[in-house]
Design a protein around this motif. Structure first.
Motif, mmCIF file in Angstrom:
data_model
loop_
_atom_site.group_PDB
_atom_site.id
_atom_site.type_symbol
_atom_site.label_atom_id
_atom_site.label_comp_id
_atom_site.label_asym_id
_atom_site.label_seq_id
_atom_site.Cartn_x
_atom_site.Cartn_y
_atom_site.Cartn_z
ATOM 1 N N TYR A 13 -41.250 -7.967 -1.673
ATOM 2 C CA TYR A 13 -41.804 -7.181 -2.882
ATOM 3 C C TYR A 13 -43.177 -6.760 -2.773
ATOM 4 O O TYR A 13 -43.218 -5.344 -2.761
ATOM 5 C CB TYR A 13 -41.936 -8.222 -4.103
ATOM 6 C CG TYR A 13 -42.678 -7.880 -5.115
ATOM 7 C CD1 TYR A 13 -42.311 -6.793 -5.880
ATOM 8 C CD2 TYR A 13 -43.497 -8.715 -5.907
ATOM 9 C CE1 TYR A 13 -42.910 -6.342 -7.077
ATOM 10 C CE2 TYR A 13 -44.248 -8.540 -7.057
ATOM 11 C CZ TYR A 13 -43.854 -7.390 -7.723
ATOM 12 O OH TYR A 13 -44.681 -6.783 -8.809
ATOM 13 N N HIS A 17 -44.104 -2.274 -1.151
ATOM 14 C CA HIS A 17 -45.075 -1.527 -1.946
ATOM 15 C C HIS A 17 -46.313 -0.969 -0.877
ATOM 16 O O HIS A 17 -46.820 -0.180 -0.978
ATOM 17 C CB HIS A 17 -45.357 -2.109 -3.219
ATOM 18 C CG HIS A 17 -44.559 -2.119 -4.098
ATOM 19 N ND1 HIS A 17 -43.501 -3.302 -4.169
ATOM 20 C CD2 HIS A 17 -44.043 -1.266 -5.012
ATOM 21 C CE1 HIS A 17 -42.787 -2.810 -5.157
ATOM 22 N NE2 HIS A 17 -42.728 -1.954 -5.755
ATOM 23 N N SER A 38 -35.149 -11.047 0.992
ATOM 24 C CA SER A 38 -34.878 -9.619 0.587
ATOM 25 C C SER A 38 -33.604 -9.384 1.155
ATOM 26 O O SER A 38 -33.404 -9.874 2.323
ATOM 27 C CB SER A 38 -36.149 -8.964 1.048
ATOM 28 O OG SER A 38 -36.464 -9.158 2.581
ATOM 29 N N ALA A 185 -43.977 -2.626 -10.961
ATOM 30 C CA ALA A 185 -43.112 -1.916 -9.660
ATOM 31 C C ALA A 185 -43.560 -0.568 -9.556
ATOM 32 O O ALA A 185 -44.355 -0.013 -10.270
ATOM 33 C CB ALA A 185 -41.572 -1.976 -10.227
ATOM 34 N N GLY A 192 -38.878 -2.210 -6.746
ATOM 35 C CA GLY A 192 -39.605 -3.439 -7.380
ATOM 36 C C GLY A 192 -39.151 -4.609 -6.807
ATOM 37 O O GLY A 192 -38.585 -4.630 -5.535
ATOM 38 N N GLU A 193 -39.283 -5.524 -7.356
ATOM 39 C CA GLU A 193 -39.039 -6.885 -6.898
ATOM 40 C C GLU A 193 -37.681 -7.091 -7.057
ATOM 41 O O GLU A 193 -36.836 -6.792 -7.870
ATOM 42 C CB GLU A 193 -39.672 -8.083 -7.591
ATOM 43 C CG GLU A 193 -39.628 -9.429 -7.082
ATOM 44 C CD GLU A 193 -40.767 -10.644 -7.387
ATOM 45 O OE1 GLU A 193 -40.996 -10.358 -8.421
ATOM 46 O OE2 GLU A 193 -40.624 -11.500 -6.768
ATOM 47 N N PRO A 195 -35.626 -9.975 -5.338
ATOM 48 C CA PRO A 195 -35.360 -11.396 -4.572
ATOM 49 C C PRO A 195 -34.079 -11.816 -4.470
ATOM 50 O O PRO A 195 -33.307 -11.629 -5.289
ATOM 51 C CB PRO A 195 -36.485 -12.179 -5.246
ATOM 52 C CG PRO A 195 -36.360 -11.725 -6.620
ATOM 53 C CD PRO A 195 -36.214 -10.399 -6.519
ATOM 54 N N TRP A 333 -37.861 -0.523 -13.755
ATOM 55 C CA TRP A 333 -37.289 -0.899 -12.365
ATOM 56 C C TRP A 333 -36.007 -2.074 -12.890
ATOM 57 O O TRP A 333 -34.850 -1.817 -12.225
ATOM 58 C CB TRP A 333 -38.261 -1.808 -11.490
ATOM 59 C CG TRP A 333 -37.440 -2.614 -10.568
ATOM 60 C CD1 TRP A 333 -38.067 -4.102 -10.349
ATOM 61 C CD2 TRP A 333 -36.757 -2.422 -9.462
ATOM 62 N NE1 TRP A 333 -37.254 -4.421 -9.429
ATOM 63 C CE2 TRP A 333 -36.628 -3.454 -8.871
ATOM 64 C CE3 TRP A 333 -36.464 -1.161 -9.112
ATOM 65 C CZ2 TRP A 333 -35.614 -3.642 -7.594
ATOM 66 C CZ3 TRP A 333 -35.303 -1.288 -7.841
ATOM 67 C CH2 TRP A 333 -35.354 -2.423 -6.986
#
Ligand code: NAD
Ligand code: WQD
Length: 341
Positions: A13, A17, A38, A185, A192-193, A195, A333
């Motif tokens: 995450y 970015h 991820s 995000a 964005g995240e 997971p 997101w």
């Protein structure tokens, strides 16, 4: 010539970015991750956003021999940003040794290679969790560290000490960034995240509830001594947090750092309650959230938010986004993810 930066945990995450922010600020990036939380989707999003294909190594940082290959293939790495870690607080209580092994062994390996390869700058993902159960906010970098509330938190406290002890007599300079509550995000809406383990943090729980992945969500505790009874936290937009890493590397590369290790809080200094966050989400998106009021979650502190004066003065960092931006970007997101991923 561009300075080359190795980003560990770069498909995660905050790492993904930060890669974008580094590329947009003239750095060259190499990414390493083992995909434990991820996948490589982030790399394709990074390429779409920046036009850059980032070299990627699928390696476990606990494998020193494999990790050292990166430094053989890239003998001009001058900075490392070390994100790779397991981060689920609850899981760390159930499996403490997994957390100590993964988070500390990977740190020791990357530090070993940083020293061997004469890296100039090493940035570490620390956390406001190192402050423990604080009785007062805002907290600054001199606020005494209390007992960690979880094995995860202890890996961050120990990580900070391991770095300070190991780099004392070397030429590697390090910055420990204590993040508060990262959320939101990328403004493009395509990153964005994402997971692999189900998220437990407030903002993804809100967006997953709003989109219908969860039937309902619970506000953990309404009897805290705060303005509405729910806990107070310092939510920071992930793009602001990402930029703090770029500024930290520049601080070291430009020769401004005067001691081997510096610590900075990275939060926006604005404490908001859980209910205020929920209402901000509803206002920004027009979506009515199905939530219920519930009991306290064990281990939660009543309130914690940051004093980021040090980062402002030394790094020239200040937040550019507020909670409304966090909510709008998180929702954009979640909708993209739901439709395309
Ligand atoms: P994340 O799980 O999205 O990213 C971490 C990445 O590290 C993942 O992609 C995972 O696959 C990778 N990884 C883990 N162990 C590895 C190993 N042994 N070898 C290679 N790769 C490995 O988490 P995030 O939210 O991006 O967090 C990044 C860092 O920031 C972590 O160190 C975390 O503890 C810290 N942090 C996060 C928060 C938060 O709320 N997100 C707050 C404070 C600090
Ligand atoms: C925020 C607030 C919850 C979910 C954690 C780690 C910390 C750091 C950041 C890594 C709390 C409430 C949450 C829900 C809720 N990570 N909440 N309902 O606990 O402040 O910090 O992430 O370093 O170490 O502990 O973040 O997002 O889990 O919770 O009411 O379904 O939202 O009780 O008050 P937290 P969070």
């Amino acid at each position: 010539m561009k300075q080359k930066v190795l980003v560990t945990g770069g498909t995660g995450y905050i790492g993904s970015h930060t890669i974008i922010d580094l590329l947009e600020n003239g750095f060259e990036v190499v990414c390493v991750d083992n995909g434990i939380n991820s996948d490589t989707y982030a790399l394709s999003a990074i390429q779409k956003i920046t036009g850059v294909e980032v070299p990627y190594y699928h390696i476990d940082l606990c494998d020193l021999e494999a990790l050292s290959i990166i430094f053989k293939e890239h003998n001009d790495i001058s900075g490392i940003i070390h994100f790779a870690a397991l981060k689920a607080v609850g899981e760390s209580v159930e499996k403490p040794l997994l957390y100590f092994k993964n988070n500390l062994e990977s740190l020791i390996n990357i530090l070993t290679l940083s020293i061997q390869n004469h890296i100039k700058g090493f940035i570490f993902s620390s956390s406001c969790t190192v402050y423990g159960d604080v009785s007062q906010s805002p907290v600054d970098e001199n606020t005494p560290i209390q007992e960690a509330a979880s094995p995860y938190g202890r890996t961050k406290q120990m990580g900070e000490k391991i770095i300070s002890d190991s780099l004392k007599h070397t030429t590697v300079n390090s910055i420990l960034l204590r993040y508060f509550n990262p959320a939101g995000a990328h403004s493009s809406g395509i990153l964005g995240e994402l997971p692999i383990n189900p998220p437990q943090n407030l903002v993804p729980v809100i967006t997953e509830t709003a989109i219908g992945k969860r039937d309902t969500m619970t506000v953990f505790g309404t009897d805290y001594p705060t303005r509405d009874g729910s806990c107070i936290r310092d939510y920071i937009h992930v793009e602001d947090l990402a930029h703090a890493h770029t500024l930290s590397l520049k601080f070291i590369f430009d020769g401004h750092q005067t001691q081997p290790v510096e610590v900075f809080n990275v939060g926006i200094g604005n404490g908001l309650t859980v209910l205020e966050i929920i209402h901000a989400f509803e206002k920004q998106t027009g979506v009515k959230l199905n939530y219920q009021l519930g009991p306290r979650r064990p281990g939660d502190v009543t309130a914690i938010y940051s004093d980021y004066t040090k980062a402002k003065h030394l790094l020239g960092w200040s937040p550019q986004h507020d909670v409304d931006d966090i909510m709008r970007s998180a929702w954009k997101w979640e909708q993209f993810r739901n439709e395309h991923l």
